[in-house]
Motif scaffolding. Structure first.
Motif, PDB file in Angstrom:
ATOM      1  N   VAL A 308       0.861  -1.185   0.000  1.00 23.97           N
ATOM      2  CA  VAL A 308       0.000   0.000   0.000  1.00 23.97           C
ATOM      3  C   VAL A 308       0.892   1.228   0.000  1.00 23.97           C
ATOM      4  O   VAL A 308       1.957   1.245   0.633  1.00 23.97           O
ATOM      5  N   LEU A 310       2.230   4.449   1.280  1.00 25.81           N
ATOM      6  CA  LEU A 310       2.262   5.159   2.559  1.00 25.81           C
ATOM      7  C   LEU A 310       2.608   6.615   2.344  1.00 25.81           C
ATOM      8  O   LEU A 310       3.132   6.992   1.281  1.00 25.81           O
ATOM      9  N   TRP A 345       1.871  -6.777   4.745  1.00 28.69           N
ATOM     10  CA  TRP A 345       0.889  -5.792   4.291  1.00 28.69           C
ATOM     11  C   TRP A 345      -0.540  -6.303   4.411  1.00 28.69           C
ATOM     12  O   TRP A 345      -1.466  -5.661   3.892  1.00 28.69           O
ATOM     13  N   GLY A 349      -2.509  -2.222   8.703  1.00 31.53           N
ATOM     14  CA  GLY A 349      -1.339  -1.382   8.560  1.00 31.53           C
ATOM     15  C   GLY A 349      -0.137  -2.255   8.230  1.00 31.53           C
ATOM     16  O   GLY A 349      -0.222  -3.493   8.190  1.00 31.53           O
ATOM     17  N   TYR A 411      -2.105   2.306   7.973  1.00 34.33           N
ATOM     18  CA  TYR A 411      -2.279   2.967   6.689  1.00 34.33           C
ATOM     19  C   TYR A 411      -2.994   4.292   6.890  1.00 34.33           C
ATOM     20  O   TYR A 411      -3.814   4.443   7.784  1.00 34.33           O
ATOM     21  N   ALA A 415      -5.144   5.755   1.901  1.00 37.45           N
ATOM     22  CA  ALA A 415      -4.183   4.814   1.340  1.00 37.45           C
ATOM     23  C   ALA A 415      -4.884   3.872   0.368  1.00 37.45           C
ATOM     24  O   ALA A 415      -5.986   3.380   0.630  1.00 37.45           O
TER      25      ALA A 415
END
Length: 444
Positions: A308, A310, A345, A349, A411, A415
């Motif tokens: 993801v 960040l 992931w 988070g 996240y 995100a």
């Protein structure tokens, strides 16, 4: 003095009401008749209503004004007895209540109270002079010619006297309010001056830190440049040396150059245009791992889940935490230390796991440096602070023969999964396990 004013502000109105009532009882004791004479005294109702109006002036200003209006309306309608020559001054209780309202009430209530008391003074004048009510309350000659003549000759005199009394009471309330506001302003000014002094001290400290940082940069820049140059020179002059020696010299030169770049970034960060200085990103973790592998760490790097995007601050925090973990592993474990680094992931988070083998001295309960007592360094607290600023948390500590670090970075609210995860550098192995850092006891 301020404390005394607060007490008077809170309890002054009830105390004034008690004094007002007691003085009237004492002053009219001979006219009230034998005990209990108060219920039969003509001014009892007016005294009770005005005393109550004073008592509630601070807590319920509108109720206080309403009580005065009720008394005057009741007298106009002959519900309450008229004022006589010996107790007309009970009306002054309305002006005493006005002084407390002007002291304690908001501006709008103060305006309403002021206008109301002007109206009250006019009604009081009519009640005391009119032949239908007070008949001059004993002040004036018999009013045989009716209200119009009496009000024309005596009304403005009595109205002016009542307004003068009201103005005197109002002045007391306004002076007390201004004095209290003055004290509040002085307190606010002192607090502002104290804050300004603290800001000045912090500015001086920050300027000194900037100066020290720049001096440190000059020293580091010179030393690291010399190290890189010497390593390159030795490597070129020693081409007949074994390959491990040449690789070690190359690693020294590369590490010195990277350290010099990092030092320059730190110094750039203390300038006003700090945001213009390039900062490491998540994509720099791969090259970092590769450099540490060349520095003789056995790093097993793995990932799971869908990466993801960040925020910039979070990416910097991840990079610095991983960098600190690998650096500590090399520092405390030495060459050849096995480190497992895993980025997960799959949760709400990014979870980072790091594990590295503890030195045998630390496993046995001793220090990791051959006898020197263990000390608390800045590594773990620094990593924990970076994780906290990124919105997450960090735990670190020995676990059997391993030193483990676990980090969670949530996240951001916007995100989104990356459709194609950016490669983090050449030679990144398939993703599977834990992230490691070595801090045998409590160093950093």
């Amino acid at each position: 003095m301020e404390q005394t004013l607060k007490v008077v502000r809170h309890w002054g109105a009830p105390a004034a009401a008690v004094i007002f009532f007691a003085l009237w009882c004492v002053g009219e004791a001979g006219r009230m008749g034998p005990w209990p004479g108060l219920p039969y005294w003509p001014g009892t109702w007016a005294l009770v209503v005005m005393t109550t109006a004073i008592a509630v002036a601070v807590w319920q200003p509108y109720l206080s004004l309403g009580l005065t209006a009720m008394l005057l309306a009741g007298q106009l309608l002959y519900v309450f007895p008229m004022m006589e020559a010996n107790h007309w001054a009970i009306y002054i209780g309305s002006f005493i209540a006005l002084s407390f309202i002007l002291w304690t009430a908001p501006n709008r209530v103060r305006l309403v109270a002021g206008i109301s008391n002007v109206v009250f003074a006019g009604i009081m004048t009519y009640l005391m002079i009119s032949w239908r009510y007070g008949y001059g309350v004993g002040w004036f000659m018999p009013l045989d010619l009716g209200d119009r003549w009496a009000l024309h000759y005596y009304g403005w005199q009595l109205f002016a006297v009542l307004l003068l009394i009201a103005a005197g009471c109002s002045a007391v309330g306004i002076v007390l309010r201004l004095y209290q506001e003055r004290g509040t302003l002085f307190l606010a000014r002192n607090e502002a001056q104290a804050s300004l002094k603290e800001a000045e001290v912090e500015l001086v400290i920050e300027q000194e830190r900037t100066r020290i940082a720049r001096d440190l940069h000059d020293v580091l820049a010179h030393s690291l440049a010399v190290i890189a140059a010497q390593a390159d020179g030795t490597r070129y002059l020693s081409k007949d040396q074994p390959k491990p020696v040449l690789d070690a010299l190359e690693n020294i030169a590369v590490s010195a150059r990277h350290a010099l770049v990092d030092a320059q970034r730190v110094i750039e960060g203390v300038r006003d245009d700090a945001m213009m200085a390039p900062q490491p990103k998540l994509s720099d973790v791969g090259p970092l791992v590769e450099r540490m592998r060349q520095g003789s760490l056995k790093v097993q790097h793995s990932e799971s889940g869908t990466p993801v995007d960040l925020g910039g601050g979070q990416q910097l925090a991840v990079f610095r935490i991983v960098q600190e973990c690998l650096t500590n592993a090399l520092k405390h474990g030495g060459r050849g230390t096995a480190v497992r680094l895993h980025l997960d992931w799959s949760g709400p988070g990014l979870t980072i796991h790091a594990a590295s083998k503890l030195p045998s001295s630390a496993v046995n309960g001793g220090a990791d440096d051959g006898g020197t007592p263990s000390r608390t360094g800045r590594g773990i607290p620094g990593m924990r602070e970076r994780a906290h600023l990124a919105g997450g948390w960090l735990t670190a500590g020995p676990d059997g023969e391993q030193f483990r670090v676990t980090v969670f970075i949530p996240y951001g609210p916007h995100a989104l999964p990356r459709s194609e995860a950016e490669p983090e550098g050449p030679g990144v192995e398939p993703r599977t396990e834990v992230l490691g850092e070595t801090e045998p006891t409590a160093h950093g």
